[in-house]
Structures are given as structure tokens and as C-alpha cells.
Design a protein around this motif. Structure first.
Motif, mmCIF file in Angstrom:
data_model
loop_
_atom_site.group_PDB
_atom_site.id
_atom_site.type_symbol
_atom_site.label_atom_id
_atom_site.label_comp_id
_atom_site.label_asym_id
_atom_site.label_seq_id
_atom_site.Cartn_x
_atom_site.Cartn_y
_atom_site.Cartn_z
ATOM 1 N N UNK A 114 0.814 -1.174 0.064
ATOM 2 C CA UNK A 114 -0.123 -0.076 0.078
ATOM 3 C C UNK A 114 0.700 1.318 0.046
ATOM 4 N N UNK A 115 0.546 2.221 -0.987
ATOM 5 C CA UNK A 115 1.380 3.022 -1.015
ATOM 6 C C UNK A 115 2.442 3.414 -2.093
ATOM 7 N N UNK A 116 2.981 1.963 -2.333
ATOM 8 C CA UNK A 116 4.062 1.982 -3.263
ATOM 9 C C UNK A 116 3.791 1.280 -4.481
ATOM 10 N N UNK A 117 2.361 1.458 -4.923
ATOM 11 C CA UNK A 117 1.844 0.901 -6.009
ATOM 12 C C UNK A 117 2.571 1.236 -7.362
ATOM 13 N N UNK A 118 2.683 2.539 -7.285
ATOM 14 C CA UNK A 118 3.304 3.171 -8.384
ATOM 15 C C UNK A 118 4.786 2.744 -8.741
ATOM 16 N N UNK A 119 5.513 2.572 -7.461
ATOM 17 C CA UNK A 119 6.869 2.224 -7.565
ATOM 18 C C UNK A 119 7.061 0.879 -8.278
ATOM 19 N N UNK A 120 6.147 0.098 -8.174
ATOM 20 C CA UNK A 120 5.952 -1.244 -8.612
ATOM 21 C C UNK A 120 5.820 -1.057 -10.146
ATOM 22 N N UNK A 121 4.827 -0.162 -10.488
ATOM 23 C CA UNK A 121 4.675 -0.024 -12.113
ATOM 24 C C UNK A 121 5.838 0.436 -12.612
ATOM 25 N N UNK A 122 6.827 1.425 -12.099
ATOM 26 C CA UNK A 122 8.000 1.841 -12.451
ATOM 27 C C UNK A 122 8.965 0.841 -12.813
ATOM 28 N N UNK A 123 9.023 -0.113 -11.759
ATOM 29 C CA UNK A 123 9.895 -0.984 -11.967
ATOM 30 C C UNK A 123 9.276 -2.002 -13.122
ATOM 31 N N UNK A 124 8.344 -2.259 -13.183
ATOM 32 C CA UNK A 124 7.741 -3.361 -14.166
ATOM 33 C C UNK A 124 7.975 -2.664 -15.516
ATOM 34 N N UNK A 125 7.847 -1.369 -15.561
ATOM 35 C CA UNK A 125 7.899 -0.766 -16.975
ATOM 36 C C UNK A 125 9.207 -0.680 -17.481
ATOM 37 N N UNK A 126 10.136 -0.390 -16.456
ATOM 38 C CA UNK A 126 11.646 -0.410 -16.892
ATOM 39 C C UNK A 126 11.955 -1.838 -17.205
ATOM 40 N N UNK A 127 11.459 -3.062 -16.571
ATOM 41 C CA UNK A 127 12.041 -4.075 -16.946
ATOM 42 C C UNK A 127 11.305 -4.684 -18.378
ATOM 43 N N UNK A 128 9.962 -3.944 -18.586
ATOM 44 C CA UNK A 128 9.234 -4.630 -19.869
ATOM 45 C C UNK A 128 9.975 -3.955 -20.860
ATOM 46 N N UNK A 129 10.224 -2.445 -20.607
ATOM 47 C CA UNK A 129 10.672 -1.870 -21.933
ATOM 48 C C UNK A 129 12.308 -2.733 -22.416
ATOM 49 N N UNK A 130 12.656 -3.224 -21.490
ATOM 50 C CA UNK A 130 14.106 -3.702 -21.744
ATOM 51 C C UNK A 130 13.825 -5.310 -21.884
ATOM 52 N N UNK A 131 12.730 -5.709 -21.846
ATOM 53 C CA UNK A 131 12.554 -7.215 -22.499
ATOM 54 C C UNK A 131 12.792 -8.142 -21.406
ATOM 55 N N UNK A 132 12.816 -7.874 -20.118
ATOM 56 C CA UNK A 132 13.159 -8.900 -19.050
ATOM 57 C C UNK A 132 11.929 -8.862 -17.884
ATOM 58 N N UNK A 133 10.746 -8.473 -18.660
ATOM 59 C CA UNK A 133 9.793 -8.650 -17.405
ATOM 60 C C UNK A 133 8.651 -9.663 -17.908
ATOM 61 N N UNK A 134 8.469 -10.410 -16.622
ATOM 62 C CA UNK A 134 7.736 -11.970 -17.120
ATOM 63 C C UNK A 134 8.512 -13.098 -16.598
#
Lengths: 437, 437
Positions: A142-162
Motif C-alpha cells: 500500500x502506498x508503493x503501487x506506482x513504484x511497482x509500476x515503474x519497476x515493471x515498466x523499466x523491465x518490460x521496456x528492456x525485455x526482461x519482464x515476465x
């Protein structure tokens, strides 16, 4: 640009917009109504439930909770039945067990049956763990949801999310644990710069230590490595990206780079310059899920790569591509042609019986003694890597993975030269060869 | 034919004829007269003195015995003076020390100064040991002279007679010890079939045992290996020849096979069929004795061979030829051409400082991560073994042996294709490639 400013900007790329959020809300409400009308216990889990889904990746996960003493067969049937009942449209999908995937009010939904357990140590299959993951994260994130999104976005943009085999990257759950552990996206990448292949992150104990492999301890089951599916090379890429981002912050790190190749004629010239043999094993794509297909493609490529090494064609790298109708295993070799003749090792000179046997074979050229043993000149069955691979694949299809092997047994081709550049593999070849855009 | 009959026949090939014996006798008598007229102690040693010289290889060895307390310088001078005085014509030759080689009544003679010692353990140089060898053998070899000749003839016909570096085979002294030990030529080859690279033959103790290497204990100095200069491959050849001879006895084993090649055009076709790169490093022959030249040719060839291995040209074999004016180092490689591009290993991903350094280099293609470390594509300076050897030899002439290196520094060429077949190396290439006659 200062890193904080970049992160601020990046939020726009990872936060779902108004419309997406509303769509989720409406679908959720409808779904709850439908579920409530049936007599079933359920829980919303995953990134939707915790408000951590990445912009454009809205998907609702509902887990149906059945009593521990219900037989597996019954759980499966009831699960599917309820799934079908609450979805506008559906299909059956298969992970460890079957579940229902479908749509409610235009939003993708997974309905997954599992057991309702008291203790995560009693789980019967991986899905039983998910409600515990949710429970553990729910308040902590709680309160850190957007931090998770930043990390996911960073990973996804570089092909290593999932965590799926096709990617072998960071799972959503792993991202959330890292944010809980480090507190924010920035703290995560700052700390990741010093991660090694032996780093152990114990989220529950709040400590980092050294171990045998990169290991993120599941707070719900300390035996389980949440990063088990993360390949060492994707770990390395993340560490490197973290260093690069902090040294030179830019929004580019959050933007996917389209994997585009070059013009075929330009690629032809590059291959000529490199002086290598570039070719593909082409065969019909087996009709199996990606998580089954990709490990087989990996295995088949590795086997052929090892064959090319053994036969001294000096392969540099391999890659593969699963296109719509065909799969391609791609190789680049430093030796385009090897001599017909080679030297075969024979016995030590003292070993009279085997020397006799060795020398009894008819040969075009005379055997010789070197370093106290016998050697003979013999002739290779193939002198190019393409010929060699044809030979190997014909005789060893059974070792190339079950479905890939069976497909290759039916039909395969070795494609090279101009023909290869007509296949949908240009981007993969460019990436394999490090061709700059 | 039965083996005893073959041996009987072979005697005709190895026993000196009447004329040769008479010539030796007359030269010996004249030499003794001349020596007796001077105040010098001397002894006739070697194969002439023991009547074990091989037909056509008549040479008289006279050792001058000087008192133990004579300074080396004086011994050298007196030795040369006397040598010059007793020979019809002469030249100074150099082994460990200078000696005089010349002719008396048409027979070749060596006059060698040495110390007269009580105990062979006090020897100052190898020549001082010779009189002891003679003393030890003199009576023991009596009655077995022709067995020695058979063994020498067998070895010589097969190119493994002589301890000099060019041959690295069996010395005359070694042959005589073997005959003393086994009693006859036939017993020697019968027993040799079971020799190994660890066989120790202790002639003085009359026993065979297992050791670290093939070792024939000098009865005059148990620390000394009489077979020290015998290469393991020539040992292997003798063992194999012994088996072959006894299994299929024939006079052919006593007849030298002329090392003849094939027609250049035929050789060109054979090389094409084999699909290999065949080439020579050609340079001016250094003006040094064979025992100095051959180890250098061996070293230079080995160094270049190792270079070709390192650079993945997959050399098969090397050989060399010292012709009158030029020397040739000859190579055959399985890879005629290798790609321009190769992969260079970089640091592990964790090693931030070295990763930075590794990635800072400008490169045409993008580096990549594999197996937890960085790799980069780089370009080779040469793509054929011939180019490679030119490159290597230019920069590394100093490591190719003192005189060979200096000669190569002055001038060398890499010769291949049609040009190579014009050089006097056809027989050597044919032997290297096992071309059958």
C-alpha cells in the motif's frame, strides 16, 4: 535530466489512465455480482487486486477457494463450471492445472480454482500459494503501487519482464517483493548495481546475504526462490541497466525499443564482411503452448550448437524464432568450410591388439605414429556446417525436444544465403550478430 | 620365408665385403705406425675396433689418452696437433670439444683427444666415457659382431639408426648393448615387441624392469640413459617393426626405402581432394652443424604449429626440410579460411570497473551478455593460415631458435599452391600426408 525528474516523467508511461481504471472497476463490480450469486468463496489477487498493474496490461485474477478435503477432480470441475458461468466469453487454458480465461465487460479475466489452506506449507500446487502471496503483499505494498509500476515498466521496456520461459525475466510478484524490500523503484535500481549471481535477498528477514545462486526468498515459503526462473543473463542485464540508468538517467529506459532489423541487402553485406556461415534449421511450428515450446527450441539450438563445436565449425552464437507457421533455429559459424581429411586418434603403440585392429582398416593415406600413439587420416562425411547440421539433425531429431523433434522428423530444411534473407528472421539475425540500428 | 632364412640372407646386406675389411686393416696398420712414432698413448674404439661396423660405413675411431692432470687447453692443442700429423688430409670438427676428422689410405678416421681415467665416474666430458664403453664391450661382444650388424642394418633401413638429432634413433653403442643383453638380433626384436615407454633395460644387472621412461642403463655409469636421444616415436616404430618383421619376415625390412614423392600434378590433386591448406615457411639455411640446426627447425616448426592451433586453423601435422640453400618448415591445416569476426571474452557482469573498460572500446557490432559475462565481436588481423603465419613469424622470429630465428629475421617467405610444388619438398609433403607410393 536529474533521475528524480526522469522517474516523475516515467510515471506517465506506466500508470494506467482514467479510462483503463474505470473499465477495471466496472468489470470487477460485475464479476463480483456474478460470483456472489453463486455459492462460492473467492478472492481477487494479483496486480489488479493490488492496484499494481502496468498501463495497458489490465487483467483481473480471481481465485476460487475450495475446502481442503475436496477431491482434485471435483475442484477442477467446479472451477471450470464457475469460470464459464461468470465470464462473457471464455477458453480453457492450461498451466499446472486447467483454468478459465475469458472476458468480462471487455476486460480479460482469469478464474483459477485452488484450495483454501491455513498454512502455505500444505500447498498441493503452485496456485494454492497465490492467495498467501496476496495476503502477504496486500497491506505491505500500500502506498508503493506506482513504484511497482515503474519497476515493471523499466523491465518490460528492456525485455526482461515476465517469468515465462520465453522471457525468463522478473515476475510481477518478484517486482512487488523488491519494492517492499527496497521501498521504491530508485532504491531498487541503486541497490541492484551491486547484486551478484550469489546475492540472496531475504524479504521476510529484511536482509541481504551471500548464497549459492541469485535467490529471492519467498516470504510465504522460505524454501522457494521467487527468482528461480530469472536467467543469469537477464539478472546481468538488469544489473547493467541499473548502472547505466543511474549514470545517465533518461526516459528511453522506459520505452520499448522495437526489435527491427536492417534491409536484407545490407544484412547480406554484413554477413559477407564478417566472413561467417549464417543459416537456419527451419521446421513446422509444433502446436503447443509457448512455455512448452521455448524450452524445446532452446534445447534443440543448444544441441546443434554443441554439435557444431564438436565438429570444429566454431559456432559463435545461436538464437531462435517461433514464427506463426515455422520455427527457425539460427546459427553463425566462424568456419564456412573444413577440410575433407582429418586425423583420427588410434591406440598407444604398446597396445598390440588394438594397433592391429586400427591398422587393419583400409585407408587412402598411411597411418603414422606421433607422441607414442597411432593416428590415421580419415575423410569427413561433411565439410560445411550446413551439410553437417543436415546430417546431425536427420539422425538426432529425437534428442531435440519431444514436439520439436517430432516436427523436425516430419520435415526440416537448412536455409542459408539469399534464401535465408527471405524468411522472417532478419531481426533475430541482426540481434544475434550485434548489428547496430 | 622362415625368419632364420631371412636373417641368413640379410647378412649379405650388412656384412662388409672382403675389400672393405682389407682397406680398414691397411689403414689401421698405417695409422698405428704413425701414432707409434709419436709419443702418445692411444686406443682404437668404436665399431671398427670391435668389428661391428655396418657394410659401407667403415670409419676408424682413435682416442688419444692424456693424463688426468693435463689442462684442458693443452689436451685440446695436443689432440689437434697429433690428429693433423697422422692423417693424410683433415678437418677440424666440433662436438662437445673439437677433434680431427680426416682420411688415412682412403678410410675415414676420427682422432679424438680425451683423458685417461681410472674411474668413469670422474669423466669431464662425454668423450672420456668412450674408452670405458669400449673396455666393457670388447670381450662381451666377441662372437656376436654380426648380430650387431643385423640390428644396425634393420634400424638403418628403417631410418632409425643413429642418435644424432636429425634421426633421434638408436646409437651404435645402444645396438651393441642390446645384443649383449639379448644375445642375438632375433632375440632382440622378439623381446622388443613387448617394450613400453616405461621399459628399463639394465644391462649390467641383466634385468628388465619398469621405470619412468624408456631407459637403457649404461653399464659404465648407471645414472646415464644410453637411449636418452631415442624419441618415443622412434621407439614406437622399432616396436612396431619388430612385430611386423616377426609376423611376416622378409628381406625388405633390411632394405632402405627411397623416400620418393609423387608427380607435382598428382600431389596438387591430392591436396585439393584433402581440402587442406599446405604451405611452407622458406628461409636461408643457417650455416651451422646438423645437430644444432635440427633442434632449431623442430622448435620453430612446433612454435608455428602451436600458433596455428591457438588461432584455430586446426593444423594436422608439420615437418621440415633442410635443403642445401634453404630450409622449409611445412604445415598442413584443416581450415583454409576463418571468418573475419570472432568473439572476445570480457569480464563477469558484476565487475563494474572492467565492464566499463570493456564496453568503452569502439566496435562495429554490439557486445552481449552470455553465461553471466560480457562478450564482444572483434575483427581478426588475418583470416588464412598463410597470412597468420606471416604475421606471427614477422613478430616472433626471436623465439624460433637462435640461428633459424636470425635467418628468418633477414628473409622468409610463405610458399603455397603451385609455387610450393616447385620447391624440393615434395617427398616431405608426401610423407607428412601419408601419401602411398
Amino acid at each position: 535530466m536529474k533521475v528524480e525528474e526522469v522517474v516523475e516523467e516515467a510515471l506517465k508511461l506506466v500508470l494506467p489512465e482514467e479510462g483503463e481504471i474505470r473499465m477495471g472497476k466496472e468489470a470487477e463490480e460485475e464479476l463480483r455480482r456474478r460470483l456472489d450469486s453463486l455459492e462460492v468463496e473467492y478472492v481477487f489477487v494479483g496486480s489488479y487486486a493490488r492496484n499494481t498493474w502496468l498501463k495497458g496490461s489490465l487483467e483481473i485474477d480471481v481465485f476460487l477457494l475450495f475446502p481442503e478435503d475436496m477431491p482434485k477432480e471435483e475442484l477442477r470441475e467446479k472451477g471450470l463450471e464457475i469460470g464459464k458461468a461468470v465470464l462473457d466469453s471464455y477458453e480453457i487454458r492450461y498451466a499446472e492445472h486447467p483454468y478459465v480465461h475469458g472476458v468480462v465487460k471487455g476486460v480479460e479475466v482469469d478464474v483459477v480454482p485452488c484450495y483454501k489452506l491455513k498454512d502455505p506449507r500444505n500447498i498441493k500446487s503452485a496456485v494454492d500459494r497465490t492467495p498467501f502471496h496476496h495476503k502477504w503483499l496486500e497491506n505491505r505494498i500500500k502506498g508503493k503501487e506506482n513504484e511497482v509500476r515503474l519497476l515493471k515498466g523499466f523491465l518490460k521496456a528492456n525485455g526482461i519482464y515476465g517469468a515465462e520461459y520465453k522471457v525468463r525475466g522478473f515476475s510481477g510478484y518478484l517486482c512487488e517483493l523488491l519494492i517492499v524490500f527496497y521501498g521504491s523503484f530508485l532504491e531498487t535500481v541503486k541497490n541492484a548495481r551491486k547484486w551478484t549471481r550469489r546475492t540472496v535477498i531475504d524479504v521476510a528477514k529484511g536482509e541481504v546475504r551471500k548464497g549459492e545462486e541469485f535467490f529471492v526468498v519467498d516470504p510465504v515459503d522460505e524454501k522457494r526462490n521467487v527468482a528461480a526462473n530469472l536467467s543469469i543473463d537477464n539478472l546481468a542485464r538488469f544489473v547493467h541497466l541499473s548502472r547505466a540508468f543511474l549514470e545517465n538517467p533518461s526516459l528511453g529506459f522506459f520505452k520499448p525499443k522495437p526489435k527491427k532489423g536492417v534491409e536484407p541487402e545490407r544484412l547480406r553485406k554484413i554477413i559477407e564482411e564478417r566472413g561467417t556461415a549464417v543459416f537456419a534449421v527451419k521446421f513446422r511450428r509444433p502446436d503447443i503452448v509457448e512455455d512448452n515450446l521455448y524450452p524445446q527450441l532452446e534445447r534443440a539450438s543448444r544441441k546443434i550448437f554443441e554439435f557444431l563445436e564438436r565438429e570444429n565449425f566454431m559456432p559463435i552464437r545461436y538464437t531462435f524464432k517461433a514464427a506463426e507457421k515455422f520455427c527457425y533455429l539460427l546459427f553463425e559459424c566462424q568456419v564456412k568450410e573444413i577440410s575433407r581429411v582429418f586425423r583420427r586418434m588410434g591406440p598407444q603403440f604398446e597396445d598390440e591388439k588394438n594397433v592391429k585392429k586400427f591398422l587393419s582398416k583400409r585407408r587412402e593415406f598411411a597411418p603414422f605414429i606421433e607422441g607414442g600413439r597411432w593416428w590415421a587420416f580419415e575423410m569427413r562425411k561433411f565439410t560445411t556446417p550446413e551439410e553437417g547440421v543436415k546430417f546431425y539433425v536427420s539422425g538426432h531429431w529425437h534428442t531435440l525436444g519431444k514436439n520439436v523433434g517430432e516436427s523436425i522428423k516430419e520435415y526440416f530444411e537448412v536455409v542459408s544465403g539469399e534464401d535465408l534473407l527471405k524468411e522472417p528472421v532478419i531481426a533475430e539475425i541482426c540481434e544475434m550478430m550485434g548489428v547496430k540500428g
